[in-house]
Design a protein around this motif. Structure first.
Motif, PDB file in Angstrom:
ATOM      1  N   SER A 270      -3.135  -2.775   3.077  1.00  0.00           N
ATOM      2  CA  SER A 270      -1.753  -2.169   3.152  1.00  0.00           C
ATOM      3  C   SER A 270      -1.287  -2.630   4.336  1.00  0.00           C
ATOM      4  O   SER A 270      -0.130  -2.639   4.933  1.00  0.00           O
ATOM      5  CB  SER A 270      -1.730  -0.786   3.072  1.00  0.00           C
ATOM      6  OG  SER A 270      -1.832  -0.485   1.498  1.00  0.00           O
ATOM      7  N   THR A 271      -2.294  -2.272   5.561  1.00  0.00           N
ATOM      8  CA  THR A 271      -2.014  -2.686   7.016  1.00  0.00           C
ATOM      9  C   THR A 271      -1.412  -4.204   7.143  1.00  0.00           C
ATOM     10  O   THR A 271      -0.541  -4.443   7.964  1.00  0.00           O
ATOM     11  CB  THR A 271      -3.419  -2.495   7.803  1.00  0.00           C
ATOM     12  OG1 THR A 271      -3.912  -1.017   7.428  1.00  0.00           O
ATOM     13  CG2 THR A 271      -2.868  -2.368   9.411  1.00  0.00           C
TER      14      THR A 271
ATOM     15  N   ASP B  98      -6.536   5.949   6.534  1.00  0.00           N
ATOM     16  CA  ASP B  98      -7.929   5.821   6.617  1.00  0.00           C
ATOM     17  C   ASP B  98      -8.840   6.778   5.695  1.00  0.00           C
ATOM     18  O   ASP B  98      -9.722   7.385   5.830  1.00  0.00           O
ATOM     19  CB  ASP B  98      -8.483   5.942   7.988  1.00  0.00           C
ATOM     20  CG  ASP B  98     -10.071   5.383   8.255  1.00  0.00           C
ATOM     21  OD1 ASP B  98     -10.522   4.650   7.290  1.00  0.00           O
ATOM     22  OD2 ASP B  98     -10.654   5.808   9.123  1.00  0.00           O
ATOM     23  N   LYS B  99      -8.205   6.256   4.179  1.00  0.00           N
ATOM     24  CA  LYS B  99      -8.755   7.038   3.186  1.00  0.00           C
ATOM     25  C   LYS B  99      -9.068   6.087   2.203  1.00  0.00           C
ATOM     26  O   LYS B  99      -8.219   5.302   2.357  1.00  0.00           O
ATOM     27  CB  LYS B  99      -8.074   8.118   2.832  1.00  0.00           C
ATOM     28  CG  LYS B  99      -8.106   9.312   3.711  1.00  0.00           C
ATOM     29  CD  LYS B  99      -7.597  10.724   3.379  1.00  0.00           C
ATOM     30  CE  LYS B  99      -7.788  11.906   3.924  1.00  0.00           C
ATOM     31  NZ  LYS B  99      -7.352  13.112   3.297  1.00  0.00           N
ATOM     32  N   LEU B 100      -9.908   6.392   1.380  1.00  0.00           N
ATOM     33  CA  LEU B 100     -10.223   5.339   0.117  1.00  0.00           C
ATOM     34  C   LEU B 100      -8.938   5.610  -0.597  1.00  0.00           C
ATOM     35  O   LEU B 100      -8.357   6.440  -0.760  1.00  0.00           O
ATOM     36  CB  LEU B 100     -11.409   5.441  -0.361  1.00  0.00           C
ATOM     37  CG  LEU B 100     -12.836   5.599   0.420  1.00  0.00           C
ATOM     38  CD1 LEU B 100     -14.112   6.039  -0.689  1.00  0.00           C
ATOM     39  CD2 LEU B 100     -12.757   4.411   0.991  1.00  0.00           C
ATOM     40  N   PHE B 101      -8.623   4.648  -1.492  1.00  0.00           N
ATOM     41  CA  PHE B 101      -7.521   4.450  -2.383  1.00  0.00           C
ATOM     42  C   PHE B 101      -5.993   4.861  -1.864  1.00  0.00           C
ATOM     43  O   PHE B 101      -5.383   5.662  -2.470  1.00  0.00           O
ATOM     44  CB  PHE B 101      -7.914   5.003  -3.696  1.00  0.00           C
ATOM     45  CG  PHE B 101      -9.188   4.717  -4.367  1.00  0.00           C
ATOM     46  CD1 PHE B 101      -9.048   3.183  -4.814  1.00  0.00           C
ATOM     47  CD2 PHE B 101     -10.308   5.532  -4.546  1.00  0.00           C
ATOM     48  CE1 PHE B 101     -10.084   3.045  -5.593  1.00  0.00           C
ATOM     49  CE2 PHE B 101     -11.302   5.049  -5.058  1.00  0.00           C
ATOM     50  CZ  PHE B 101     -11.555   3.789  -5.815  1.00  0.00           C
TER      51      PHE B 101
ATOM     52  N   VAL C 169      -7.066  -9.276  12.735  1.00  0.00           N
ATOM     53  CA  VAL C 169      -6.903  -7.929  13.189  1.00  0.00           C
ATOM     54  C   VAL C 169      -5.609  -7.611  12.561  1.00  0.00           C
ATOM     55  O   VAL C 169      -4.337  -7.762  13.098  1.00  0.00           O
ATOM     56  CB  VAL C 169      -6.937  -7.518  14.621  1.00  0.00           C
ATOM     57  CG1 VAL C 169      -6.559  -6.202  14.869  1.00  0.00           C
ATOM     58  CG2 VAL C 169      -8.270  -7.959  15.235  1.00  0.00           C
TER      59      VAL C 169
ATOM     60  N   LYS D  52      -3.845  -5.245  12.293  1.00  0.00           N
ATOM     61  CA  LYS D  52      -2.530  -4.466  13.177  1.00  0.00           C
ATOM     62  C   LYS D  52      -2.065  -5.383  13.961  1.00  0.00           C
ATOM     63  O   LYS D  52      -0.869  -4.954  14.601  1.00  0.00           O
ATOM     64  CB  LYS D  52      -3.350  -3.288  13.848  1.00  0.00           C
ATOM     65  CG  LYS D  52      -3.769  -2.105  12.891  1.00  0.00           C
ATOM     66  CD  LYS D  52      -4.440  -1.000  13.356  1.00  0.00           C
ATOM     67  CE  LYS D  52      -5.642  -0.728  13.745  1.00  0.00           C
ATOM     68  NZ  LYS D  52      -6.282   0.431  13.930  1.00  0.00           N
TER      69      LYS D  52
ATOM     70  N   THR E 155      -3.919   3.249  -1.401  1.00  0.00           N
ATOM     71  CA  THR E 155      -2.571   2.585  -2.002  1.00  0.00           C
ATOM     72  C   THR E 155      -3.177   2.859  -3.676  1.00  0.00           C
ATOM     73  O   THR E 155      -4.300   2.208  -4.100  1.00  0.00           O
ATOM     74  CB  THR E 155      -2.716   1.186  -1.886  1.00  0.00           C
ATOM     75  OG1 THR E 155      -2.240   1.015  -0.485  1.00  0.00           O
ATOM     76  CG2 THR E 155      -1.446   0.514  -2.815  1.00  0.00           C
TER      77      THR E 155
HETATM   78  N1  LIG Z   1      -9.908  -1.224  13.995  1.00  0.00           N
HETATM   79  C1  LIG Z   1      -8.955  -1.825  12.691  1.00  0.00           C
HETATM   80  N2  LIG Z   1      -8.813  -0.989  11.886  1.00  0.00           N
HETATM   81  C2  LIG Z   1      -8.093  -1.565  10.812  1.00  0.00           C
HETATM   82  C3  LIG Z   1      -7.480  -2.901  10.746  1.00  0.00           C
HETATM   83  N3  LIG Z   1      -6.746  -3.088   9.610  1.00  0.00           N
HETATM   84  C4  LIG Z   1      -6.790  -1.854   9.147  1.00  0.00           C
HETATM   85  N4  LIG Z   1      -7.345  -0.818   9.714  1.00  0.00           N
HETATM   86  C5  LIG Z   1      -7.739   0.608   9.385  1.00  0.00           C
HETATM   87  O1  LIG Z   1      -8.260   0.701   8.188  1.00  0.00           O
HETATM   88  C6  LIG Z   1      -7.780   1.850   7.289  1.00  0.00           C
HETATM   89  C7  LIG Z   1      -7.425   1.293   6.009  1.00  0.00           C
HETATM   90  O2  LIG Z   1      -6.348   0.616   6.062  1.00  0.00           O
HETATM   91  P1  LIG Z   1      -5.536   0.274   4.757  1.00  0.00           P
HETATM   92  O3  LIG Z   1      -4.377  -0.604   5.140  1.00  0.00           O
HETATM   93  O4  LIG Z   1      -5.065   1.876   4.244  1.00  0.00           O
HETATM   94  O5  LIG Z   1      -6.586  -0.312   3.658  1.00  0.00           O
HETATM   95  P2  LIG Z   1      -6.193  -0.669   2.364  1.00  0.00           P
HETATM   96  O6  LIG Z   1      -7.255  -1.662   2.120  1.00  0.00           O
HETATM   97  O7  LIG Z   1      -4.738  -0.741   2.071  1.00  0.00           O
HETATM   98  O8  LIG Z   1      -6.890   0.555   1.416  1.00  0.00           O
HETATM   99  P3  LIG Z   1      -6.630   1.168  -0.055  1.00  0.00           P
HETATM  100  O9  LIG Z   1      -5.376   1.081  -0.323  1.00  0.00           O
HETATM  101  O10 LIG Z   1      -7.171   2.570   0.094  1.00  0.00           O
HETATM  102  O11 LIG Z   1      -7.415   0.300  -0.873  1.00  0.00           O
HETATM  103  C8  LIG Z   1      -6.600   2.264   8.364  1.00  0.00           C
HETATM  104  O12 LIG Z   1      -6.881   3.560   9.166  1.00  0.00           O
HETATM  105  C9  LIG Z   1      -6.231   1.157   9.016  1.00  0.00           C
HETATM  106  O13 LIG Z   1      -5.491   1.426  10.495  1.00  0.00           O
HETATM  107  C10 LIG Z   1      -7.874  -3.783  12.040  1.00  0.00           C
HETATM  108  O14 LIG Z   1      -7.787  -5.110  11.769  1.00  0.00           O
HETATM  109  N5  LIG Z   1      -8.919  -3.285  12.802  1.00  0.00           N
END
Ligand SMILES: Nc1nc2c(ncn2[C@@H]2O[C@H](COP(=O)(O)OP(=O)(O)OP(=O)(O)O)[C@@H](O)[C@H]2O)c(=O)[nH]1
Ligand SMILES: [Mg+2]
Length: 552
Positions: A390-391, A405-408, A520, A522, A410
């Protein structure tokens, strides 16, 4: 008058009368009994040749008079309600032993599982004279991990112990002993792994379970692992291990026990009845998170259906394991609703959900078709939960999709159109995170959320390069993609969270996945190579297609 419980068969009428009379006595908390009362118990016990037990409340009133056999006593089912606010039941057991043996293992585990204030055995000689008093009580958490304290035996007529004061100070200490890890208002839980796998595998899986528990809103107070060659089919854990678990739960005031495996309905019932705690398995935990997080109509319906299907075989009568589930974690439906726990209505509800889902699926199909006709390529982000999908989507599109920063975080596929450089337009789709060991009940619900993937032109597999579980997570995602027959779709591997690795870590990860693209998520400036790779892998965008899409 209250009834004498237990092994009363074959007792003489006069003996029964004598036992019934015990209900009228008051046993003083100081000393536990009077000299006359001790003599009375001893006589009755010797005459009947059976152990006699009294469950006494804190005022010394008998709640129950129980008869055992010569060697043991079976305490019948007690009411579920516990003393208000207290963690102990507010009852102590005073019973007789016909030999001068101390408290038995059974006495002690009874004390534990019934959460008695204390357990006392008064030994009686052949002439019906009281002899020695043996007393034990449970312990608050302590460095030696001891469960209970057995006081030195004392003569039966040294009436110096104050049983109520002892129980109250124990309760105070139990309350103080609870770890500060607990978040106020959250249910406290212990995590349990029972498996034949190696310790390392167990630990990794428990770490994941801890994440799931945290995401579900539980405070994890402790964990327990047991490796075993053979599982106890009824209770999963051996009796001794359950006792250990019970001590930890009592000391940490954990009302929820989460097992890192699937439990059969019978196992779950047995464990819940034995411990009088809420027993959840991994599946329920994931379902609960799904229920909290589903937002779209179809997402909610799918989760509810998975929950109901899970519940169905567990709806045997009105069992307590289930009523314990009725509130809080494990009993939440999607949205604010509580889960339906009536059998017939569950069946009807499942039928209704099925047809509504069918409708929704058809409609979604149209949307996909339209998109396919538009000729705009579809790029889907896939990957393990919490990898940063999602990020990445947010940064690429400047949109805000729930990233946490939690599982699931999305649970519903989200699609966004973006314009890449060189005027290339694509639809970027975020998906539900994958997870290893997805329980069968969930597979359908989960795969349905991934239906979009079938029409994807490219899969961007996002991995958390900084995770110690990187390799197994990547493999888990690949495995599920293969299972869904999506293995043929072109793919780009993204090594996300590159910022969390040091140089040597980066080197290792590069060696394992030379084709991976470090990013990265973000940081927009780090995404250039990824965008290049995506464009290179997309089917050539002929001018005609672009024109087509413009005509839409
Ligand atoms: N340090 C760091 N943290 C990151 C980076 N990308 C994402 N995060 C962190 O990782 C956590 C999960 O990010 P999401 O984008 O919600 O992950 P997701 O894969 O969509 O997760 P689900 O929807 O739960 O499957 C968040 O706290 C983000 O801020 C990165 O490149 N570096
Ligand atoms: Mg997400």
């Amino acid at each position: 008058m209250a009834k004498v419980q237990g092994n009363t068969e074959g007792l003489k009428a006069s003996q029964l009368k004598g036992l019934e009379r015990l209900y009228q006595r008051r046993y003083p908390p100081l000393g536990g009994y009077s000299v006359d009362q001790a003599r009375e118990l001893a006589m009755l016990s010797a005459a009947s040749g059976r152990q006699i037990g009294l469950l006494l409340d804190r005022q010394g009133r008998p709640e129950m008079v129980i008869v055992g056999n010569a060697h043991s006593i079976l305490i019948p089912e007690l009411g579920r309600e516990r003393a208000v606010g207290g963690r102990l039941r507010g009852l102590r057991l005073l019973h007789t032993h016909l030999t001068d043996s101390g408290l038995s293992e059974e006495d002690l585990t009874d004390m534990l599982f019934l959460r008695l204030d204390s357990m006392a055995a008064l030994s009686v000689d052949k002439l019906g004279q009281p002899q020695t008093l043996h007393v034990a009580h449970l312990l608050p958490s302590n460095p030696e991990n001891r469960s209970w304290e057995i006081l030195p035996p004392r003569r039966w007529d040294r009436l110096d112990l104050d049983f109520t004061a002892m129980a109250e100070s124990l309760e105070d200490e139990l309350a103080r002993g609870v770890d500060v890890k607990a978040v106020a208002g959250e249910e406290r839980a212990l995590l349990i792994s029972v498996s034949t796998e190696s310790r390392a595998v167990q630990e990794a899986s428990l770490n994941e379970l801890a994440e799931l528990a945290r995401t579900a809103g539980l405070s994890v107070m402790g964990r327990m692992t047991q490796r075993m060659r053979q599982m106890n089919p009824k209770t999963v854990l051996g009796k001794g291990k359950i006792a250990e678990l019970e001590v930890q739960a009592l000391q940490q005031d954990a009302q929820v026990l989460v097992f890192d495996r699937e439990l059969t309905p019978a196992q779950q019932r047995t464990l819940a009845d034995m411990t009088e705690r809420k027993v959840l398995d991994r599946t329920q935990l994931i379902l609960d998170i799904f229920a909290q997080r589903a937002t779209s109509r179809s997402g909610k319906l799918q989760v509810e259906m998975a929950q109901l299907k899970y519940l169905q075989p567990r709806l045997v009568g009105q069992n307590r394991a289930l009523s314990r589930l009725a509130g809080g974690i494990g009993g939440r439906g999607p949205g604010e609703t509580k889960l339906e726990i009536d059998r017939r209505r569950v069946r009807e509800r499942i039928t209704r959900i099925k047809s509504e889902l069918e409708d929704l699926r058809r409609r979604r199909g149209y949307t996909r078709e339209r998109r396919a006709k538009s000729g705009v390529p579809v790029v889907a982000l896939v990957g393990y939960t919490n990898a940063g999908k999602s990020t990445l989507l947010n940064t690429l599109t400047g949109s805000v999709v729930l990233a946490e920063d939690k599982l699931f975080a999305t649970l519903d596929p989200t699609s966004r159109r973006i314009r890449f450089p060189r005027e290339r337009e694509v639809v970027l789709t975020d998906t539900v995170g994958f997870i290893r060991q997805l329980p069968d009940e969930l597979r359908e619900a989960f795969q349905a959320t991934l239906e979009e993937l079938e029409s994807a032109d490219l899969l961007v597999h996002v991995a958390d390069a900084g995770s110690p579980e990187l390799e197994s997570q990547v493999a888990a995602v690949e495995f599920i993609l293969g299972e869904m027959e999506l293995g043929k779709i072109a793919r780009v591997l993204v090594l996300n969270k590159w910022d969390t690795l040091r140089e040597e870590g980066r080197q290792i990860v590069r060696n394992i996945y030379p084709e991976g693209i470090p990013v990265v998520a973000k940081d927009r400036s780090s995404l250039e190579p990824l965008v290049e790779a995506v464009l290179a892998k997309l089917p050539e965008a002929g001018d005609t297609e672009v024109t087509q899409s413009d005509q839409q």
